[in-house]
Write an enzyme that holds these catalytic residues in place. Structure first.
Site: not given
Ligand SMILES: NC(=O)c1ccc[n+]([C@@H]2O[C@H](COP(=O)([O-])OP(=O)(O)OC[C@H]3O[C@@H](n4cnc5c(N)ncnc54)[C@H](O)[C@@H]3O)[C@@H](O)[C@H]2O)c1
Length: 508
Positions: A123, A144, A156, A194
């Site tokens: 991540s 991800h 992702e 993120n």
């Protein structure tokens, strides 16, 4: 290239939280699945844990007994990496360390076939950096998943600099065939979610640090006015302050300490003192006596006041224009006047009520700001900000006005951009910036933010609703008041706002 054939074996290396979830997804999709973990006995324990979860799905009628038995028969713990030689895909979910991951993939490359798709669930590390260890980095991607992987739909699919589009497409189509919603993204710090979600936490913490309001009030405004599922304080208490801060620090450091991603000092103090959130019994809120902390701390809610006898609406309220209809429905007369020097409501006190715009209340004579709502009709709370120079009568009339519309009112400090407005403007800005930098498409960013962090609208949907240069204008004002660069609107957002002006014939 299409998805992997269901008869192709899939391996998961690292069978902790994420590895188990990913293995369960591949297994239920129909693949034979191999589990490998460096810690002795852990792959077998993971197979047992997945088996128990399949049992629960059968109990809940989400899986037939026959499908469970077939899935169990397809799930095999592996004694060594050599047992993964015939796999068509290996997903790695081991320790989050570059050297450990690189070493693992170097070893794997000597075992699997040349066409085997290799994927990392990292991540925070760079997919390009991990893939740098490989002889054939073209078949290396980021996949991800979000925790818990069996429940959360978003994946992702990250392409490193060396990733071959054929393999990225195979990974994307495979994730889709597994019932997930994949989004394609480039290898940048934080990928999509993120990266773009950082201001949601950062701006809430910044308002708190500026003494604008307490956590319970900021959370209530984000939920009840902004339409977010949870506030930033209660959400980070749930995630863990250490986990949330480490994502923030990793994104900030990976962007060479870009001021837009600066971590919060207040959150640092929590982490340093072991106040990590629910798991330690204390974070922003106190959970020590078994109470849900966020439920116990009451948000600031103003006493009931009298609504104004009338309001005068000057100019166009932009994203808040629905308020006029709501005020009329509440039986308060509205007189509309075309004014080109502002967009605001004038109250009988002579004071003014304006949508948060990145300026402070103290700069004007007798102004109360109100925060941006996702939907003014459905919002159950509105934040108002006033300065020490605002007349008590204007604040009372503003409070009474929103209460007459059925809203609770939270009065916060004179913080420019208030709570929801600055948060949404920064999310919109980072989203535009990400598209301009080739991170992902607008559609994929909207999908990622709705599914990955449950935002009520994707940033581009929100941006369209707010009007083309609303976010730019707000950030420009904030930047003037805090010239650190944290609020400087991106070139992408500037272009967006400027292009719209030109299209509307206003190039001044
Ligand atoms: N936990 C999350 O919410 C989350 C979400 C998305 C991505 N990730 C990423 O997924 C990866 C795994 O995270 P996790 O939370 O499942 O960790 P975890 O600690 O629960 O599991 C990691 C497992 O990997 C094993 N392991 C460590 N080194 C190994 C090696 N060299 N070879 C084989 N096995 C090894 C450990 O024994 C352990 O069982 C990390 O890269 C993390 O950043 C985590």
């Amino acid at each position: 290239m299409t998805a992997l054939d269901l008869s192709s074996p899939v391996a998961v290396v690292g069978t902790g939280t994420m590895g188990q979830g990913i293995a369960q997804v591949a297994l239920i999709a129909g693949h034979p699945v191999r589990l490998y973990d460096a810690a002795p006995g852990r792959a077998q324990a993971a197979a047992d844990a997945i088996g128990a979860r399949l049992d629960r799905l059968v109990e809940k009628d989400r899986l037939t007994g026959a499908d469970r038995d077939a899935a169990r028969a397809r799930l095999l713990p592996a004694g060594s990496l050599a047992d993964l030689a015939d796999c068509a895909l290996v997903v790695e979910a081991v320790l989050e360390r570059l050297d450990v991951k690189q070493e693992l993939f170097r070893e794997l490359e000597g075992i699997v076939g040349e066409d085997c798709l290799l994927a990392t669930n990292t991540s925070s590390l760079s997919v390009t950096a991990i893939g740098g260890a490989l002889r054939l980095p073209g078949r290396f991607v980021g996949l991800h998943f979000f925790n818990p992987a069996p429940l959360l739909p978003l994946v992702e699919v990250v392409s490193g600099f060396a990733t071959d589009v054929t393999y990225a497409t195979r990974a994307y189509e495979t994730a889709r065939a597994w019932g997930k919603t994949p989004v394609a993204c480039a290898d940048t710090p934080g990928f999509i979610v993120n990266r773009i979600a950082r201001p949601f936490y950062a701006e809430a913490f910044a308002v708190y640090e500026a003494q604008g309001a307490d956590p319970a009030t900021i959370d209530a405004v984000l939920r009840e006015c902004g339409g977010f599922r949870m506030g930033a304080f209660e959400l980070t208490d749930l995630i863990g302050q250490d986990v949330n801060e480490s994502v923030t620090r990793s994104v900030w450091e990976s962007f060479f300490q870009d001021v837009r991603f600066t971590p919060s000092l207040a959150q640092r103090r929590l982490v340093e003192s072991g106040r990590l959130g629910r798991k330690s019994g204390h974070g922003w809120y106190d959970y020590s006596d078994g109470n849900g902390g966020a439920e116990r701390d009451e948000p600031h809610t103003a006493e009931k006041g009298r609504p104004p006898a009338y309001v005068v609406a000057e100019g166009d309220l932009g994203p808040a224009s629905e308020l006029l209809a709501l005020i009329r429905e509440a039986g308060i007369p509205v007189r509309e006047e075309d004014e080109d020097h502002g967009s605001r409501l004038v109250l009988p006190s002579g004071g003014q009520l304006a949508l948060a715009d990145g300026q402070t209340s103290v700069e004007f004579r007798d102004v109360v700001y109100f925060d941006l709502a996702l939907d003014y009709r459905r919002a159950t709370r509105i934040a108002l900000s006033a300065s020490q120079d605002t007349s008590p009568q204007t604040l009372a009339e503003a409070t009474g006005l929103f209460q007459a519309l059925g809203k609770d009112v939270s009065v916060i400090g004179d913080v420019p951009g208030m709570i929801v407005a600055r948060t949404v403007a920064r999310i919109v800005d980072l989203a535009h910036d990400a598209v301009a930098k080739g991170v992902a498409t607008e559609e994929d960013i909207d999908t990622a933010m709705r599914l990955g962090v449950n935002y009520p609208l994707g940033p581009f949907e929100w941006s369209r609703r707010l009007g083309r240069n609303w976010a730019y204008a707000l950030l420009d004002d904030l930047h003037l008041r805090d010239p650190s660069g944290r609020y400087a609107p991106s070139l992408a957002l500037y272009r967006h706002a400027y292009a719209s002006d030109k299209r509307e014939g206003n190039t001044s």
